[in-house]
Design an enzyme around this catalytic site. Structure first.
Site, PDB file in Angstrom:
ATOM      1  N   CYS A 204      47.718 -98.114 -84.836  1.00 44.10           N
ATOM      2  CA  CYS A 204      46.740 -99.190 -84.948  1.00 44.10           C
ATOM      3  C   CYS A 204      45.334 -98.628 -84.876  1.00 44.10           C
ATOM      4  O   CYS A 204      45.045 -97.762 -84.060  1.00 44.10           O
ATOM      5  CB  CYS A 204      46.921-100.200 -83.825  1.00 44.10           C
ATOM      6  SG  CYS A 204      48.476-101.081 -83.917  1.00 44.10           S
ATOM      7  N   GLY A 205      44.434 -99.135 -85.691  1.00 45.08           N
ATOM      8  CA  GLY A 205      43.052 -98.670 -85.654  1.00 45.08           C
ATOM      9  C   GLY A 205      42.300 -99.284 -84.491  1.00 45.08           C
ATOM     10  O   GLY A 205      42.104-100.491 -84.446  1.00 45.08           O
TER      11      GLY A 205
END
Length: 279
Positions: free
Chosen positions: A120-121
C-alpha cells in the site's frame, strides 16, 4: 451461516522433467476478495485479497490494528452478508461488522485499504504520526531472549503450516511465548492478513496485548507488519527475509526489536538489539 472450508483448491498441473511431460493433481492456495463492511455507518472500509478461513478473526484483527476498535467489546456482532441481491457464494466474501452503540471511529485513515495489499502506498512520517495519534505506546524493554530461542522459531513455524505443506503458496504469522514455544499460527495468501488473523484470534480470546511474546512472519517485514505489531504490543518481530526502511523506522519509533534474515543459526537485528541476550 457457516463458511465452507476453502483454503485450498485442486488443480491439474503438467510437470516437465528430463525432457518429458506428465500430468498430476496438485493443490493451489485459494485467493478470494474479502470486503469488510461496517453497518453503522453503513460503509465498506476495506477490500483485501485473502485465503478464506478465519474471516471474522481477520476482520477483528484489521479493525484493531487500524485503531477502529480498542477491545473485543467494541464489536457487537459480526456476520457474513445476508443481502439477497448478492450471489449466494459471494456472500461469504463479505463480512458485516456492527460496532457497539455510540462508537464513532475516525475512518478517514482507512481510505488506502480499498483493494489493499502489502505494498500500500503510504507516507512514512505521516503513517508513524498516525500511529502516535492513535495512542500506540512505546513498548517496554523488559523481555530479553537468547539467540537459541530465536534460532528455534523458523522450524516451529514451518512445522505448524498445514496448508503451506499442501500448497506451497501461503504466508504465515505465528506468536511464541518468551521461551520460544509456539502458541498459535495463522496462514493466508498475504502476510498482513495472516497477522490480522493472528491478532484477531487473540483479541476475541482476550489475549492481547502480546507484551511478552515474539511474532514471526514468513517473507519480509513491511510497514503493515510493524504497524500491526506495534498496535498489538509485540516487543520482538522476526522474519525470514529483509525488512523495508519504513518497517525499521516504525520499529525504532515504538521500541520493537526487529529481526530479519532469520535462517539457520544466523539473523540480523535492525533495532533494539539489547533484547538479544548474548551469554
Amino acid at each position: 451461516m457457516t463458511k465452507p472450508v476453502g483454503s485450498k483448491s485442486k488443480a491439474t498441473v503438467w510437470v516437465v522433467e528430463n525432457g518429458k511431460m506428465r500430468s498430476r493433481s496438485d493443490h493451489l492456495t485459494t485467493e478470494e476478495p474479502l470486503e469488510i463492511r461496517l453497518l453503522s455507518p453503513n460503509r465498506t472500509i476495506a477490500v483485501t485479497m485473502r485465503t478464506p478461513g478465519a474471516d471474522f478473526e481477520l476482520a477483528a484483527g484489521f479493525l484493531y490494528s487500524e485503531g477502529v476498535i480498542s477491545c473485543k467489546k467494541d464489536i457487537q456482532r459480526m456476520s457474513y452478508c445476508v443481502d439477497e441481491s448478492v450471489d449466494g457464494e459471494q456472500r461469504y466474501n463479505i463480512v458485516n461488522v456492527e460496532l457497539k452503540e455510540g462508537l464513532s471511529p475516525d475512518l478517514q485513515p482507512l481510505e488506502r485499504h480499498f483493494f489493499t495489499n502489502s505494498a500500500c502506498g503510504v507516507c512514512g512520517k505521516t503513517s508513524i504520526a498516525a500511529l502516535q495519534m492513535r495512542g500506540c505506546s512505546v513498548i517496554s524493554p523488559g523481555l530479553t531472549v537468547t539467540p537459541d530461542i530465536i534460532y528455534s522459531l523458523p522450524d516451529q513455524l514451518r512445522a505448524a503450516q498445514g496448508i503451506f505443506t499442501a500448497t506451497g503458496g501461503l504466508h504465515a504469522a505465528a506468536v511464541f511465548d518468551s521461551r520460544g514455544q509456539i502458541l498459535n499460527l495463522r496462514e493466508d495468501v498475504g502476510r498482513h492478513n495472516a497477522l490480522d488473523k493472528l491478532i484477531g484470534t487473540a483479541l476475541l480470546a482476550d489475549e492481547l496485548p502480546f507484551n511478552d511474546h515474539i511474532v514471526m512472519v514468513s517473507g519480509r517485514s513491511s510497514f503493515e507488519i510493524l504497524q500491526k505489531s506495534a498496535a498489538a504490543g509485540v516487543p520482538i518481530v522476526c522474519s525470514v527475509s529483509a525488512p523495508s526502511s519504513l518497517a525499521v523506522s516504525v520499529a525504532q519509533e515504538f521500541g520493537i526489536t526487529l529481526i530479519g534474515f532469520l535462517r539457520g543459526e544466523r539473523f540480523n537485528v535492525y533495532t533494539k538489539c539489547e533484547r538479544i541476550n548474548i551469554v
